[in-house]
Design a protein around this motif. Structure first.
Motif, PDB file in Angstrom:
ATOM      1  N   SER A  29       0.914  -1.030   0.196  1.00 23.34           N
ATOM      2  CA  SER A  29      -0.049   0.106  -0.069  1.00 23.34           C
ATOM      3  C   SER A  29       0.815   1.344  -0.107  1.00 23.34           C
ATOM      4  O   SER A  29       0.603   2.218  -0.402  1.00 23.34           O
ATOM      5  CB  SER A  29      -1.036  -0.087   1.202  1.00 23.34           C
ATOM      6  OG  SER A  29      -0.356  -0.102   2.443  1.00 23.34           O
ATOM      7  N   ARG A  30       1.963   1.113   0.587  1.00 29.69           N
ATOM      8  CA  ARG A  30       2.754   2.393   0.717  1.00 29.69           C
ATOM      9  C   ARG A  30       3.515   2.707  -0.801  1.00 29.69           C
ATOM     10  O   ARG A  30       3.638   3.842  -1.068  1.00 29.69           O
ATOM     11  CB  ARG A  30       4.016   2.361   1.681  1.00 29.69           C
ATOM     12  CG  ARG A  30       3.476   2.364   2.937  1.00 29.69           C
ATOM     13  CD  ARG A  30       4.554   2.374   4.192  1.00 29.69           C
ATOM     14  NE  ARG A  30       3.832   2.259   5.517  1.00 29.69           N
ATOM     15  CZ  ARG A  30       3.171   3.016   6.184  1.00 29.69           C
ATOM     16  NH1 ARG A  30       3.333   4.264   5.559  1.00 29.69           N
ATOM     17  NH2 ARG A  30       2.886   2.990   7.381  1.00 29.69           N
ATOM     18  N   GLY A  31       3.879   1.575  -1.455  1.00 31.34           N
ATOM     19  CA  GLY A  31       4.300   1.882  -2.815  1.00 31.34           C
ATOM     20  C   GLY A  31       3.244   2.500  -3.927  1.00 31.34           C
ATOM     21  O   GLY A  31       3.492   3.226  -4.700  1.00 31.34           O
ATOM     22  N   LEU A  59     -13.982  -7.456 -10.197  1.00 32.20           N
ATOM     23  CA  LEU A  59     -12.894  -6.515  -9.940  1.00 32.20           C
ATOM     24  C   LEU A  59     -11.940  -6.741 -11.021  1.00 32.20           C
ATOM     25  O   LEU A  59     -11.204  -5.892 -11.770  1.00 32.20           O
ATOM     26  CB  LEU A  59     -12.363  -6.642  -8.491  1.00 32.20           C
ATOM     27  CG  LEU A  59     -13.297  -5.813  -7.444  1.00 32.20           C
ATOM     28  CD1 LEU A  59     -12.993  -6.152  -6.130  1.00 32.20           C
ATOM     29  CD2 LEU A  59     -13.396  -4.360  -7.732  1.00 32.20           C
ATOM     30  N   GLN A  60     -11.481  -8.287 -11.070  1.00 35.20           N
ATOM     31  CA  GLN A  60     -10.376  -8.431 -12.114  1.00 35.20           C
ATOM     32  C   GLN A  60     -10.900  -7.919 -13.689  1.00 35.20           C
ATOM     33  O   GLN A  60     -10.067  -7.513 -14.067  1.00 35.20           O
ATOM     34  CB  GLN A  60     -10.141  -9.785 -12.025  1.00 35.20           C
ATOM     35  CG  GLN A  60      -9.457 -10.245 -10.839  1.00 35.20           C
ATOM     36  CD  GLN A  60      -8.047 -10.261 -10.793  1.00 35.20           C
ATOM     37  OE1 GLN A  60      -7.355  -9.634 -11.666  1.00 35.20           O
ATOM     38  NE2 GLN A  60      -7.046 -10.859  -9.709  1.00 35.20           N
ATOM     39  N   ASP A 104      -4.771  -7.173  -2.828  1.00 34.42           N
ATOM     40  CA  ASP A 104      -6.078  -7.709  -2.060  1.00 34.42           C
ATOM     41  C   ASP A 104      -6.595  -6.467  -1.439  1.00 34.42           C
ATOM     42  O   ASP A 104      -7.849  -6.421  -0.802  1.00 34.42           O
ATOM     43  CB  ASP A 104      -5.527  -8.313  -0.923  1.00 34.42           C
ATOM     44  CG  ASP A 104      -4.938  -9.821  -1.382  1.00 34.42           C
ATOM     45  OD1 ASP A 104      -5.613 -10.431  -2.569  1.00 34.42           O
ATOM     46  OD2 ASP A 104      -4.314 -10.767  -0.748  1.00 34.42           O
ATOM     47  N   GLY A 105      -6.001  -5.204  -1.508  1.00 38.27           N
ATOM     48  CA  GLY A 105      -6.018  -4.095  -0.599  1.00 38.27           C
ATOM     49  C   GLY A 105      -6.607  -2.975  -1.363  1.00 38.27           C
ATOM     50  O   GLY A 105      -6.336  -2.829  -2.679  1.00 38.27           O
ATOM     51  N   TRP A 106      -7.629  -2.038  -1.159  1.00 38.08           N
ATOM     52  CA  TRP A 106      -8.054  -0.991  -1.686  1.00 38.08           C
ATOM     53  C   TRP A 106      -8.861  -1.049  -3.157  1.00 38.08           C
ATOM     54  O   TRP A 106      -8.833  -0.164  -3.915  1.00 38.08           O
ATOM     55  CB  TRP A 106      -6.875  -0.065  -1.897  1.00 38.08           C
ATOM     56  CG  TRP A 106      -6.007   0.428  -0.507  1.00 38.08           C
ATOM     57  CD1 TRP A 106      -5.090  -0.141  -0.103  1.00 38.08           C
ATOM     58  CD2 TRP A 106      -6.630   1.291   0.498  1.00 38.08           C
ATOM     59  NE1 TRP A 106      -4.714   0.619   0.880  1.00 38.08           N
ATOM     60  CE2 TRP A 106      -5.494   1.304   1.385  1.00 38.08           C
ATOM     61  CE3 TRP A 106      -7.735   2.145   0.509  1.00 38.08           C
ATOM     62  CZ2 TRP A 106      -5.606   2.141   2.450  1.00 38.08           C
ATOM     63  CZ3 TRP A 106      -7.740   2.820   1.548  1.00 38.08           C
ATOM     64  CH2 TRP A 106      -6.875   2.984   2.552  1.00 38.08           C
ATOM     65  N   VAL A 161     -19.586   0.995  -7.362  1.00 40.16           N
ATOM     66  CA  VAL A 161     -19.118   1.076  -6.000  1.00 40.16           C
ATOM     67  C   VAL A 161     -20.034   0.616  -4.850  1.00 40.16           C
ATOM     68  O   VAL A 161     -20.014  -0.263  -4.055  1.00 40.16           O
ATOM     69  CB  VAL A 161     -18.218   2.291  -5.703  1.00 40.16           C
ATOM     70  CG1 VAL A 161     -17.776   2.070  -3.959  1.00 40.16           C
ATOM     71  CG2 VAL A 161     -16.957   2.468  -6.199  1.00 40.16           C
ATOM     72  N   SER A 162     -21.235   1.369  -4.934  1.00 40.52           N
ATOM     73  CA  SER A 162     -22.215   1.272  -3.975  1.00 40.52           C
ATOM     74  C   SER A 162     -22.918  -0.079  -4.289  1.00 40.52           C
ATOM     75  O   SER A 162     -23.197  -0.815  -3.218  1.00 40.52           O
ATOM     76  CB  SER A 162     -23.151   2.373  -4.088  1.00 40.52           C
ATOM     77  OG  SER A 162     -23.910   2.355  -5.496  1.00 40.52           O
TER      78      SER A 162
END
Length: 269
Positions: free
Chosen positions: A40-42, A201-202, A215-217, A233-234
């Motif tokens: 996530s930081r990258g 999502l893919q 996996d995140g965000w 999204v909703s």
């Protein structure tokens, strides 16, 4: 987060990277491994819950690495940062040759995520390489990988769209899913919901020529894509949290099937 707090956090991260990067690079056999910050930081999506995911790349690593002075220095420094509250759990050591072999396959359209315990839907190499923050790159290889991935590869897009479209079409029409809803087979339904949410999502990220974020965000990053079904999204949130009323599971399935139909409209267009 206030401006002052954000500045302090950025300074803290810079100090951590400056302290750890030379120690990580020194794990390579020649003492000059390529170092990057991933996760996530990258991606620039970190928050107070995020850890530090360091990568190191090299031709080879020091023999009996975990018995060396270099490893001891790295491990001691990591533990000192952990005492200060920094979440950092080791280092992932990769070989240049192994990464380049796998990258060539992905670029050619062979999407084969690798399975590790720490990832739900597999490790996706293009996501990692395209988003990681380069810290040390002595041979320029990490920058070269980023250049290769700067334009989304069409063979990869075609392969992902075909793979996940087949999954979505199958389950949208399969009677087993409907019968499991009638039986309230909760273990199956939890599994199929995750499977289909991941496939959606893919599909959406590939359709938009954007690398699947891992996996995140997923939903916040999907919200930024230009090609999406209405209220994506909703609707996904309501699918994933259907409620506990008697009709929740039937409604969840119907909404998933409707979402799959909307994806068909998008790809047809």
């Amino acid at each position: 987060m206030s401006v002052a707090a954000a500045t302090d956090a950025a300074g803290h991260e810079a100090n951590l990277i400056a302290a750890m990067a030379p120690l990580i690079a020194d794990l390579a056999e020649d003492g000059d491994g390529a170092v990057a910050l991933a996760g996530s930081r990258g991606k620039g999506r970190s928050d107070t819950q995020s850890d530090y995911d360091f990568r190191v790349y090299a031709h080879a690593y020091r023999p009996n690495l975990k018995l060396t002075v270099q490893w001891n220095r790295f491990e001691m420094a990591m533990k000192e940062w952990q005492i200060e509250g920094v979440r950092m759990d080791g280092i992932w050591m990769r070989s240049y040759a192994g990464v380049e072999r796998d990258l060539d396959a992905w670029l050619a359209g062979t999407a084969v995520p690798k399975t590790f315990e720490w990832t739900i839907w597999g490790y996706h190499l293009p996501t990692d390489l395209a988003s990681q923050q380069i810290v040390n790159d002595p041979d320029g290889r990490l920058a070269g990988w980023k250049r290769q991935l700067a334009t989304y590869p069409e063979p990869l897009r075609d392969a992902l769209l075909q793979q996940y479209r087949e999954i979505l079409q199958y389950w949208a029409a399969d009677y087993h899913y409907e019968s499991k809803v009638d039986r309230r087979d909760l273990v199956f339904l939890i599994g199929i919901t995750g499977k289909l949410a991941n496939a959606i999502l893919q599909f959406v990220f590939a359709l938009n020529r954007a690398y699947y974020p891992g996996d995140g965000w997923n939903l916040p990053m999907a919200a930024e894509l230009p090609l999406l079904p209405p209220d994506f999204v909703s609707r996904m949130a309501s699918i994933l949290e259907p409620g506990r009323d008697p009709d929740a599971l039937r409604r969840q399935r119907a909404e998933l099937i409707a979402m799959i139909a909307d994806l068909e409209v998008l790809i047809a267009a």
